[in-house]
Design an enzyme around this catalytic site. Structure first.
Site, PDB file in Angstrom:
ATOM      1  N   ASP A  65       0.856  -1.193   0.000  1.00 48.52           N
ATOM      2  CA  ASP A  65       0.000   0.000   0.000  1.00 48.52           C
ATOM      3  C   ASP A  65       0.889   1.239   0.000  1.00 48.52           C
ATOM      4  O   ASP A  65       1.443   1.617   1.035  1.00 48.52           O
ATOM      5  CB  ASP A  65      -0.908  -0.014   1.226  1.00 48.52           C
ATOM      6  CG  ASP A  65      -1.875   1.163   1.242  1.00 48.52           C
ATOM      7  OD1 ASP A  65      -1.852   1.965   0.280  1.00 48.52           O
ATOM      8  OD2 ASP A  65      -2.638   1.291   2.219  1.00 48.52           O
ATOM      9  N   LEU A  66       1.013   1.870  -1.148  1.00 47.62           N
ATOM     10  CA  LEU A  66       1.928   3.009  -1.282  1.00 47.62           C
ATOM     11  C   LEU A  66       1.453   4.243  -0.530  1.00 47.62           C
ATOM     12  O   LEU A  66       2.229   5.185  -0.349  1.00 47.62           O
ATOM     13  CB  LEU A  66       2.112   3.350  -2.761  1.00 47.62           C
ATOM     14  CG  LEU A  66       2.773   2.270  -3.613  1.00 47.62           C
ATOM     15  CD1 LEU A  66       2.845   2.721  -5.068  1.00 47.62           C
ATOM     16  CD2 LEU A  66       4.165   1.942  -3.095  1.00 47.62           C
ATOM     17  N   ALA A  70       0.639   5.202  -9.889  1.00 50.02           N
ATOM     18  CA  ALA A  70       0.449   6.657  -9.906  1.00 50.02           C
ATOM     19  C   ALA A  70      -0.994   6.985  -9.576  1.00 50.02           C
ATOM     20  O   ALA A  70      -1.892   6.150  -9.728  1.00 50.02           O
ATOM     21  CB  ALA A  70       0.808   7.242 -11.274  1.00 50.02           C
ATOM     22  N   TYR A  71      -1.200   8.216  -9.140  1.00 52.70           N
ATOM     23  CA  TYR A  71      -2.554   8.762  -8.994  1.00 52.70           C
ATOM     24  C   TYR A  71      -2.870   9.454 -10.314  1.00 52.70           C
ATOM     25  O   TYR A  71      -2.271  10.472 -10.645  1.00 52.70           O
ATOM     26  CB  TYR A  71      -2.600   9.756  -7.837  1.00 52.70           C
ATOM     27  CG  TYR A  71      -3.986  10.268  -7.494  1.00 52.70           C
ATOM     28  CD1 TYR A  71      -4.651   9.810  -6.367  1.00 52.70           C
ATOM     29  CD2 TYR A  71      -4.620  11.227  -8.288  1.00 52.70           C
ATOM     30  CE1 TYR A  71      -5.930  10.275  -6.046  1.00 52.70           C
ATOM     31  CE2 TYR A  71      -5.889  11.685  -7.987  1.00 52.70           C
ATOM     32  CZ  TYR A  71      -6.530  11.215  -6.857  1.00 52.70           C
ATOM     33  OH  TYR A  71      -7.786  11.671  -6.541  1.00 52.70           O
ATOM     34  N   THR A 125       4.675  11.652 -17.199  1.00 53.32           N
ATOM     35  CA  THR A 125       3.580  12.102 -18.044  1.00 53.32           C
ATOM     36  C   THR A 125       3.896  13.391 -18.787  1.00 53.32           C
ATOM     37  O   THR A 125       4.731  14.203 -18.333  1.00 53.32           O
ATOM     38  CB  THR A 125       2.326  12.322 -17.180  1.00 53.32           C
ATOM     39  OG1 THR A 125       1.294  12.922 -17.963  1.00 53.32           O
ATOM     40  CG2 THR A 125       2.620  13.258 -16.013  1.00 53.32           C
ATOM     41  N   ASP A 126       3.206  13.600 -19.898  1.00 57.12           N
ATOM     42  CA  ASP A 126       3.308  14.851 -20.647  1.00 57.12           C
ATOM     43  C   ASP A 126       2.742  16.035 -19.869  1.00 57.12           C
ATOM     44  O   ASP A 126       3.040  17.191 -20.183  1.00 57.12           O
ATOM     45  CB  ASP A 126       2.567  14.715 -21.987  1.00 57.12           C
ATOM     46  CG  ASP A 126       1.093  14.377 -21.816  1.00 57.12           C
ATOM     47  OD1 ASP A 126       0.798  13.390 -21.107  1.00 57.12           O
ATOM     48  OD2 ASP A 126       0.239  15.075 -22.383  1.00 57.12           O
ATOM     49  N   TYR A 157      -2.019  17.206 -10.788  1.00 58.71           N
ATOM     50  CA  TYR A 157      -1.450  15.976 -11.332  1.00 58.71           C
ATOM     51  C   TYR A 157      -0.073  16.245 -11.940  1.00 58.71           C
ATOM     52  O   TYR A 157       0.904  15.553 -11.631  1.00 58.71           O
ATOM     53  CB  TYR A 157      -2.404  15.399 -12.380  1.00 58.71           C
ATOM     54  CG  TYR A 157      -1.847  14.217 -13.145  1.00 58.71           C
ATOM     55  CD1 TYR A 157      -1.547  13.016 -12.504  1.00 58.71           C
ATOM     56  CD2 TYR A 157      -1.631  14.291 -14.517  1.00 58.71           C
ATOM     57  CE1 TYR A 157      -1.038  11.936 -13.210  1.00 58.71           C
ATOM     58  CE2 TYR A 157      -1.133  13.217 -15.234  1.00 58.71           C
ATOM     59  CZ  TYR A 157      -0.833  12.045 -14.574  1.00 58.71           C
ATOM     60  OH  TYR A 157      -0.323  10.983 -15.276  1.00 58.71           O
ATOM     61  N   TRP A 159      -1.383   9.856 -23.319  1.00 62.72           N
ATOM     62  CA  TRP A 159      -2.610   9.277 -23.893  1.00 62.72           C
ATOM     63  C   TRP A 159      -2.564   7.746 -23.852  1.00 62.72           C
ATOM     64  O   TRP A 159      -2.870   7.082 -24.837  1.00 62.72           O
ATOM     65  CB  TRP A 159      -2.794   9.753 -25.326  1.00 62.72           C
ATOM     66  CG  TRP A 159      -2.978  11.230 -25.526  1.00 62.72           C
ATOM     67  CD1 TRP A 159      -2.603  12.246 -24.675  1.00 62.72           C
ATOM     68  CD2 TRP A 159      -3.568  11.868 -26.662  1.00 62.72           C
ATOM     69  NE1 TRP A 159      -2.910  13.458 -25.221  1.00 62.72           N
ATOM     70  CE2 TRP A 159      -3.508  13.266 -26.445  1.00 62.72           C
ATOM     71  CE3 TRP A 159      -4.112  11.408 -27.848  1.00 62.72           C
ATOM     72  CZ2 TRP A 159      -3.990  14.202 -27.361  1.00 62.72           C
ATOM     73  CZ3 TRP A 159      -4.601  12.336 -28.768  1.00 62.72           C
ATOM     74  CH2 TRP A 159      -4.542  13.717 -28.523  1.00 62.72           C
TER      75      TRP A 159
END
Length: 288
Positions: free
Chosen positions: A38-39, A62-63, A103-104, A127, A152
């Site tokens: 559990d991170l 990731a969230y 992520t972008d 984010y 994406w």
């Protein structure tokens, strides 16, 4: 035999990596789920690793609820920054190479040319900000880390744009889809294969593990409107698709208008060939 840990087994990329790992003979693979690690609990991370050793750790966790993160800020920062920091520290302690997915969204919406790894980063969402902090922390804690930014992402697993459009296209006669957000869809199968190819080159070909930030998406460029049109064309869905501007779909978290990635670094460093997004879309639809 090398030991490789996949963190985040339940997600799109973690599921795909686990699927592909079943056919690999040159390493032993292990994975975690929220039940085994559990991170959200910092003590769980140290407890999990205290009696374990791995050669490579791939962090897919990731969230990713981009809009919810605007108000649900603490869990987003916990998973995307704090947990990434602690995982990288554990990797450094045991001497494991660390591969972290980003992520972008770290770039925000100010760019208009293909994004290079070192371009200026001005994220304008929780984010994006939390993922950028995670990148910085990972590289500080474990300099022997590869960060791969992608965009994406979709697959046969979990919730994603492809599966949502397939459902809506079959339920409705018409849809409005934004055409002023431009990027490249990324099939999780292709990203997973690239990650495993890099590791294989290091393990079996004795290629140097070259840390740093890399970009990976499929080749080509499209808007969400174009992506939807291609999905419906390939599946024979007759739903009418109308292109609209983003301001007709206001969201709590701003979306990047331009997130086309320059992938030359990963292609040149690890001799990676990348498939065009339309070919990968067809491959995914066949699996579905």
């Amino acid at each position: 035999m090398k030991k490789i840990l996949i963190i985040g087994r339940e997600g799109q990329l973690g599921s795909t990596l686990t699927e592909q790992a079943e056919n690999i003979q040159w390493a032993d693979f292990f994975h975690t789920t929220v039940d085994t690690l559990d991170l959200m609990d910092a003590s769980a991370i140290s407890n999990y690793f205290k009696d374990k050793n791995f050669d490579f750790i791939i962090n897919c966790a990731a969230y990713t609820a981009v809009d919810r993160a605007e108000t649900d800020t603490a869990p987003a920062w916990r998973l995307n920054a704090e947990a990434a920091n602690e995982l990288a520290a554990e990797a450094a302690r045991m001497g494991a190479y660390f591969i972290h997915i980003s992520t972008d969204y770290v770039f925000g919406g100010t760019h208009f040319q293909p994004l290079k790894p070192d371009d200026s980063k001005t994220p304008d969402s929780v984010y994006g900000k939390s993922k950028l902090q995670g990148e910085l922390d990972v590289l500080q804690q474990q300099p022997q880390s590869i960060i791969i930014r992608t965009s994406w992402l979709y697959s046969i697993y979990g919730k994603n744009f492809l599966k949502t459009m397939l459902q809506l296209g079959r339920e409705r006669d018409s849809l409005n889809v934004v055409f002023d957000q431009v990027g490249t869809p990324t099939l999780a199968d292709d990203l997973a294969n690239t990650i495993l190819t890099i590791i294989e080159k290091v393990v079996t070909d004795k290629k140097e593990f070259i840390p740093g930030v890399y970009h990976f998406s499929n080749e080509g460029v499209c808007s969400w409107y174009d992506f939807t049109k291609a999905i419906f064309h390939e599946t024979g869905i007759s739903c009418k698709v109308t292109p609209v501007e983003s301001d007709q779909f206001p969201t709590p978290a701003p979306r990047p208008y331009f997130s086309v990635m320059d992938k030359s670094k990963i292609k040149q460093t690890y001799d990676i060939e990348i498939t065009h997004w339309q070919d990968s879309l067809r491959k995914c639809l066949r699996k579905l």
